[in-house]
Write a protein that holds these residues in place. Sequence first.
Motif, PDB file in Angstrom:
ATOM      1  N   THR A 137      11.096  10.222   7.394  1.00  0.00           N
ATOM      2  CA  THR A 137      11.286  11.639   7.708  1.00  0.00           C
ATOM      3  C   THR A 137      12.380  11.821   8.759  1.00  0.00           C
ATOM      4  OG1 THR A 137       9.675  11.730   9.547  1.00  0.00           O
ATOM      5  CG2 THR A 137       8.842  12.119   7.309  1.00  0.00           C
ATOM      6  N   ASN A 138      13.074  12.943   8.646  1.00  0.00           N
ATOM      7  CA  ASN A 138      13.886  13.515   9.720  1.00  0.00           C
ATOM      8  C   ASN A 138      13.276  14.875  10.026  1.00  0.00           C
ATOM      9  OD1 ASN A 138      15.600  11.337   9.675  1.00  0.00           O
ATOM     10  ND2 ASN A 138      17.336  12.414   8.791  1.00  0.00           N
ATOM     11  N   GLN A 139      12.779  15.047  11.232  1.00  0.00           N
ATOM     12  CA  GLN A 139      12.066  16.268  11.605  1.00  0.00           C
ATOM     13  C   GLN A 139      12.906  17.081  12.595  1.00  0.00           C
ATOM     14  OE1 GLN A 139       8.045  15.273  12.919  1.00  0.00           O
ATOM     15  NE2 GLN A 139       7.992  13.537  11.488  1.00  0.00           N
ATOM     16  N   THR A 182       8.832   5.172  15.129  1.00  0.00           N
ATOM     17  CA  THR A 182       9.032   6.596  15.392  1.00  0.00           C
ATOM     18  C   THR A 182       9.974   6.761  16.578  1.00  0.00           C
ATOM     19  OG1 THR A 182       6.824   7.181  14.596  1.00  0.00           O
ATOM     20  CG2 THR A 182       7.915   8.769  16.030  1.00  0.00           C
ATOM     21  N   SER A 228      12.473  11.135  14.035  1.00  0.00           N
ATOM     22  CA  SER A 228      12.692  10.391  12.795  1.00  0.00           C
ATOM     23  C   SER A 228      11.672   9.276  12.703  1.00  0.00           C
ATOM     24  CB  SER A 228      14.108   9.808  12.752  1.00  0.00           C
ATOM     25  OG  SER A 228      15.069  10.828  12.608  1.00  0.00           O
ATOM     26  N   THR A 229      11.231   8.997  11.478  1.00  0.00           N
ATOM     27  CA  THR A 229      10.229   7.959  11.291  1.00  0.00           C
ATOM     28  C   THR A 229      10.649   7.002  10.183  1.00  0.00           C
ATOM     29  OG1 THR A 229       8.953   9.254   9.679  1.00  0.00           O
ATOM     30  CG2 THR A 229       8.367   9.531  12.002  1.00  0.00           C
ATOM     31  N   SER A 271      20.230  14.752   8.259  1.00  0.00           N
ATOM     32  CA  SER A 271      19.587  16.015   7.909  1.00  0.00           C
ATOM     33  C   SER A 271      20.088  17.128   8.815  1.00  0.00           C
ATOM     34  CB  SER A 271      18.059  15.912   8.027  1.00  0.00           C
ATOM     35  OG  SER A 271      17.536  14.971   7.116  1.00  0.00           O
ATOM     36  N   ASN A 291       9.662  18.646   8.542  1.00  0.00           N
ATOM     37  CA  ASN A 291      10.431  17.670   7.776  1.00  0.00           C
ATOM     38  C   ASN A 291      11.606  18.360   7.081  1.00  0.00           C
ATOM     39  OD1 ASN A 291       8.618  15.660   8.463  1.00  0.00           O
ATOM     40  ND2 ASN A 291       7.436  15.845   6.579  1.00  0.00           N
ATOM     41  N   ARG A 292      12.787  17.732   7.182  1.00  0.00           N
ATOM     42  CA  ARG A 292      13.964  18.290   6.552  1.00  0.00           C
ATOM     43  C   ARG A 292      14.468  17.327   5.467  1.00  0.00           C
ATOM     44  NH1 ARG A 292      14.851  22.268   5.500  1.00  0.00           N
ATOM     45  NH2 ARG A 292      17.129  22.296   5.690  1.00  0.00           N
TER      46      ARG A 292
END
Length: 218
Positions: free
Chosen positions: A149-151, A124, A188-189, A173, A157-158
């Motif tokens: 994920t891209n947050q 993360t 991001s994860t 994103s 989340n996007r």
Amino acid sequence: MTITVGNKTTFTQTPASNFETFNHSHNTGADGFLFCHFSMPNGVNFGSCTYQGVSMTLISVKNFSSLSQRNAVFALENPPTGVNQVKINFTGNQWNSTSCFAQSFLGAQLGGNVVNLGGNSSSTRTGNITISANSYIFTSSCSNSGILTNQIPTGTNRPALFTANAIRQVRGSLSASPLSAGITSCRSTSSSNITLFMYEIQEKASLVDSSSNFLLMF
């Protein structure tokens, strides 16, 4: 002027040369803005970038040594409209897959803040970026494995604007809408080491009409 999100182009290929080219169609409208994001193995570095022969401004370049990967972002105000060629130059021949991405906007300008965080042992990566009112935020990440994920902001989340396999996994994103001024957290994860790049797409400043600021004298 409110920012309008325009056309995008994703292109991934092995250049086998010291440059790469691809076509992108920029939208017609006021205050055009184009940015290009590139990611590739770090055996060579990025050189200059042009759009239809017009030099683009280097926004950021970073070597992620822990991932043997390098990324770069270039941008251009008021680019030529229609279908034109993006050309990215390298300092030597690139024999590995290279991720290329172009995104157009209207109503935007150069000057947005940039934060480029390297990878670590965590799956993360969280960072903060300070933005002006009505800006969008673009983020990208690079990882050994699939990016989960891209947050933007953290907790939201996007969907991916693009994904690519450029030896490492790459994903970008964009925020769902313009955001309020201040400090915004993004995340991001992945299931392994991951990087986080954040770029503010800044709203074009409005011109002040000084003709309305006068005092009538009698």
